[in-house]
Design a protein around this motif. Sequence first.
Motif, PDB file in Angstrom:
ATOM      1  N   GLY A 334       0.998  -1.250  -0.073  1.00 62.62           N
ATOM      2  CA  GLY A 334       0.155  -0.059   0.194  1.00 62.62           C
ATOM      3  C   GLY A 334       0.738   1.368  -0.014  1.00 62.62           C
ATOM      4  O   GLY A 334       0.548   2.188  -0.740  1.00 62.62           O
ATOM      5  N   THR A 335       1.795   1.187   0.753  1.00 56.96           N
ATOM      6  CA  THR A 335       2.834   2.233   0.843  1.00 56.96           C
ATOM      7  C   THR A 335       3.530   2.680  -0.820  1.00 56.96           C
ATOM      8  O   THR A 335       3.694   3.689  -1.078  1.00 56.96           O
ATOM      9  N   LEU A 336       3.778   1.569  -1.368  1.00 49.93           N
ATOM     10  CA  LEU A 336       4.514   1.781  -2.688  1.00 49.93           C
ATOM     11  C   LEU A 336       3.770   1.658  -4.032  1.00 49.93           C
ATOM     12  O   LEU A 336       4.063   2.579  -5.030  1.00 49.93           O
ATOM     13  N   GLN A 337       2.843   1.020  -3.958  1.00 43.80           N
ATOM     14  CA  GLN A 337       1.833   0.790  -5.477  1.00 43.80           C
ATOM     15  C   GLN A 337       0.667   1.564  -5.319  1.00 43.80           C
ATOM     16  O   GLN A 337      -0.153   1.214  -4.428  1.00 43.80           O
ATOM     17  N   LEU A 338       0.461   2.440  -6.388  1.00 46.77           N
ATOM     18  CA  LEU A 338      -0.752   2.996  -6.432  1.00 46.77           C
ATOM     19  C   LEU A 338      -1.789   2.234  -7.243  1.00 46.77           C
ATOM     20  O   LEU A 338      -1.425   1.669  -8.008  1.00 46.77           O
ATOM     21  N   ILE A 339      -2.899   2.534  -6.869  1.00 42.26           N
ATOM     22  CA  ILE A 339      -4.157   1.822  -7.699  1.00 42.26           C
ATOM     23  C   ILE A 339      -4.970   3.130  -8.149  1.00 42.26           C
ATOM     24  O   ILE A 339      -5.625   2.760  -9.232  1.00 42.26           O
ATOM     25  N   ALA A 340      -4.656   4.162  -7.763  1.00 43.34           N
ATOM     26  CA  ALA A 340      -5.490   5.330  -8.425  1.00 43.34           C
ATOM     27  C   ALA A 340      -4.833   6.631  -8.288  1.00 43.34           C
ATOM     28  O   ALA A 340      -4.063   6.982  -7.230  1.00 43.34           O
ATOM     29  N   LYS A 341      -4.903   7.470  -9.158  1.00 46.49           N
ATOM     30  CA  LYS A 341      -4.324   8.869  -9.271  1.00 46.49           C
ATOM     31  C   LYS A 341      -5.141  10.159  -9.389  1.00 46.49           C
ATOM     32  O   LYS A 341      -6.364   9.924  -9.786  1.00 46.49           O
ATOM     33  N   ASP A 342      -5.196  11.148  -8.710  1.00 45.16           N
ATOM     34  CA  ASP A 342      -5.881  12.223  -8.812  1.00 45.16           C
ATOM     35  C   ASP A 342      -7.510  11.687  -8.481  1.00 45.16           C
ATOM     36  O   ASP A 342      -8.322  11.970  -9.031  1.00 45.16           O
ATOM     37  N   ALA A 343      -7.677  11.086  -7.376  1.00 48.33           N
ATOM     38  CA  ALA A 343      -8.990  10.594  -6.801  1.00 48.33           C
ATOM     39  C   ALA A 343      -9.642  11.660  -6.064  1.00 48.33           C
ATOM     40  O   ALA A 343      -9.236  12.362  -5.283  1.00 48.33           O
ATOM     41  N   LYS A 344     -10.957  11.706  -6.537  1.00 49.46           N
ATOM     42  CA  LYS A 344     -11.671  13.010  -5.948  1.00 49.46           C
ATOM     43  C   LYS A 344     -12.855  12.296  -5.857  1.00 49.46           C
ATOM     44  O   LYS A 344     -13.489  11.492  -6.272  1.00 49.46           O
ATOM     45  N   VAL A 345     -13.631  13.146  -4.724  1.00 46.08           N
ATOM     46  CA  VAL A 345     -14.955  12.872  -4.157  1.00 46.08           C
ATOM     47  C   VAL A 345     -16.029  13.954  -4.324  1.00 46.08           C
ATOM     48  O   VAL A 345     -15.486  15.131  -3.981  1.00 46.08           O
ATOM     49  N   GLN A 346     -17.162  13.795  -4.657  1.00 49.07           N
ATOM     50  CA  GLN A 346     -18.162  14.674  -4.936  1.00 49.07           C
ATOM     51  C   GLN A 346     -19.419  14.252  -4.297  1.00 49.07           C
ATOM     52  O   GLN A 346     -19.788  13.248  -4.908  1.00 49.07           O
ATOM     53  N   ILE A 382      -4.073   6.948  -4.127  1.00 49.34           N
ATOM     54  CA  ILE A 382      -4.400   5.973  -3.318  1.00 49.34           C
ATOM     55  C   ILE A 382      -3.542   4.668  -3.419  1.00 49.34           C
ATOM     56  O   ILE A 382      -3.407   4.315  -4.627  1.00 49.34           O
ATOM     57  N   GLY A 383      -3.182   4.259  -2.426  1.00 52.91           N
ATOM     58  CA  GLY A 383      -2.312   2.929  -2.630  1.00 52.91           C
ATOM     59  C   GLY A 383      -3.045   1.739  -2.477  1.00 52.91           C
ATOM     60  O   GLY A 383      -4.402   1.663  -2.013  1.00 52.91           O
ATOM     61  N   SER A 384      -2.606   0.635  -2.778  1.00 48.70           N
ATOM     62  CA  SER A 384      -3.201  -0.580  -2.713  1.00 48.70           C
ATOM     63  C   SER A 384      -3.594  -0.903  -1.246  1.00 48.70           C
ATOM     64  O   SER A 384      -3.293  -0.862  -0.214  1.00 48.70           O
ATOM     65  N   GLY A 385      -5.029  -1.131  -1.239  1.00 44.27           N
ATOM     66  CA  GLY A 385      -5.818  -1.651   0.152  1.00 44.27           C
ATOM     67  C   GLY A 385      -5.854  -0.432   1.086  1.00 44.27           C
ATOM     68  O   GLY A 385      -6.638  -0.456   2.089  1.00 44.27           O
TER      69      GLY A 385
END
Length: 504
Positions: A334-346, A382-385
Amino acid sequence: MKTKFKTLCELSVALMMCGLVILIYTGCGGGVSISSPFGLTPPNGAAYNDVFFKDYGTNPFIDTEDDHLSTFGMDVDTASYSVTRHYLRDGYLPPPEAVRVEEFVNAFDYNYRPPSAEAFAVHIDGAPSRFGEGKRLQLLRIGIQGRVVPDENRKDAMLTFVIDVSGSMDMENRLELVKRALTLLVEQLRPRDKVAIVVYGSRARIVLPHTGIEGREEILAAIRSLVPEGVTNAEEGLRLGYSLALRNARVNGINRIILCSDGVANVGETGADGILSVIRSHVEEGITLTTLGFGMGNYNDVLMEQLANNGDGSYAYVDTLNEAKRIFVENLTGTLQLIAKDAKVQVDFNSQTVSRFRLLGYENRRLDHEDFRDDKADGGEIGSGHSVTALYEIKLHEGANGQLATVFIRHEDPDTRRISEINEEIFTTQLNKTFEEASSEFQLAATIAEFAEILRESFWAQEGSLEAVSRSIEGIAPPIHNEQMNELRHLVSRAVRFKASDIE
């Protein structure tokens, strides 16, 4: 051999290069007071010398007739909780501006079920607010759980450690904690991973070029050899680190810089904006940044957080070896591998059902509503998990039933660059009738948020009390028993005691 200094300025520079003393000038032609920076009594009764935090304000209640949207970038940072733990363990209440509610809430695991196919699964629940200002307030929890990448499926990592070895890193043995933390990380790496080490004091230099884990002993020896030296040229350290990372970047791999520092810069570019400009141009080239803060006193939380935000990474504060284990052993993928970039919530609230709302925390992650679908606007990584929890206090119209809101989540896939958006409707049927009927995880999140709101002296927690927080923790049913909960109980107990002594 004796060295003569013609001016106080020359003496100042020489002493600073040694990282041993500070100088206080008492005017032109006046005396020079030379004293050790270690063990000084902070001025004005402060807990520590020279700590820098930023007050981002507190979210207000918003009338849905005026604005029915709430938009923010996701955040998985946890540094604020660890910083507060450091203060409380040392016998102090944290300064209010050091407390960020979302980082307290996101420091805990709420056992959200991970998605089966998408990047995120959304979990919704709520209940009457135990701590909310006024009457008829509901607390709505939106839990967002990221996809889990099995450890064996983690991408190969090309890591560049950028380590502050300036004189201030000798305080509290903070460089020694850096060395122990990075040793834990190296011991978790796999044969195809590589590590390089860049250090900076007065100047930056490469201690170890990228070396495969088959050379583990060489890597560990390089880490063990580090000693404090000189002043703090953070700009040069980051420039050299990014240059080395780009030169050896691995296609379809993890290319990450791990910055270990107290966040202080006093040589070269020292302002946040200037140092941030060093990294902005490299983000699009796929180099991500994790910032790890160490030490308290002579510590710059603002710079460490902003570097991570702008470097497509996350910010954690390492106050104990157990925190290092959480980051590098229990949650390495989770620290090293991203699963999502520029994640936003509305969140789009139904004005026919909800009369007003307030988002707890995320003040420094606020976005303009039009930024949600502007894919050039920065969100969170956001990283894995990893999971993200957002809490809203909402007031319903009298007798309201039906749809409360719709939550939208938008992000970029870090591998394909494809933009995805999902949404989930929220209904009044997802609200429990009483706080006690809600899940223990919901009760925990609500209680932690109130703890943070009181510590940050939120306007909306003026009537709150730490004693009520303590009772709420003990009353969570079924009780949650684990090491982190025991620690929370201890920290709240200390805060109750220190708050009482402040009042007296």
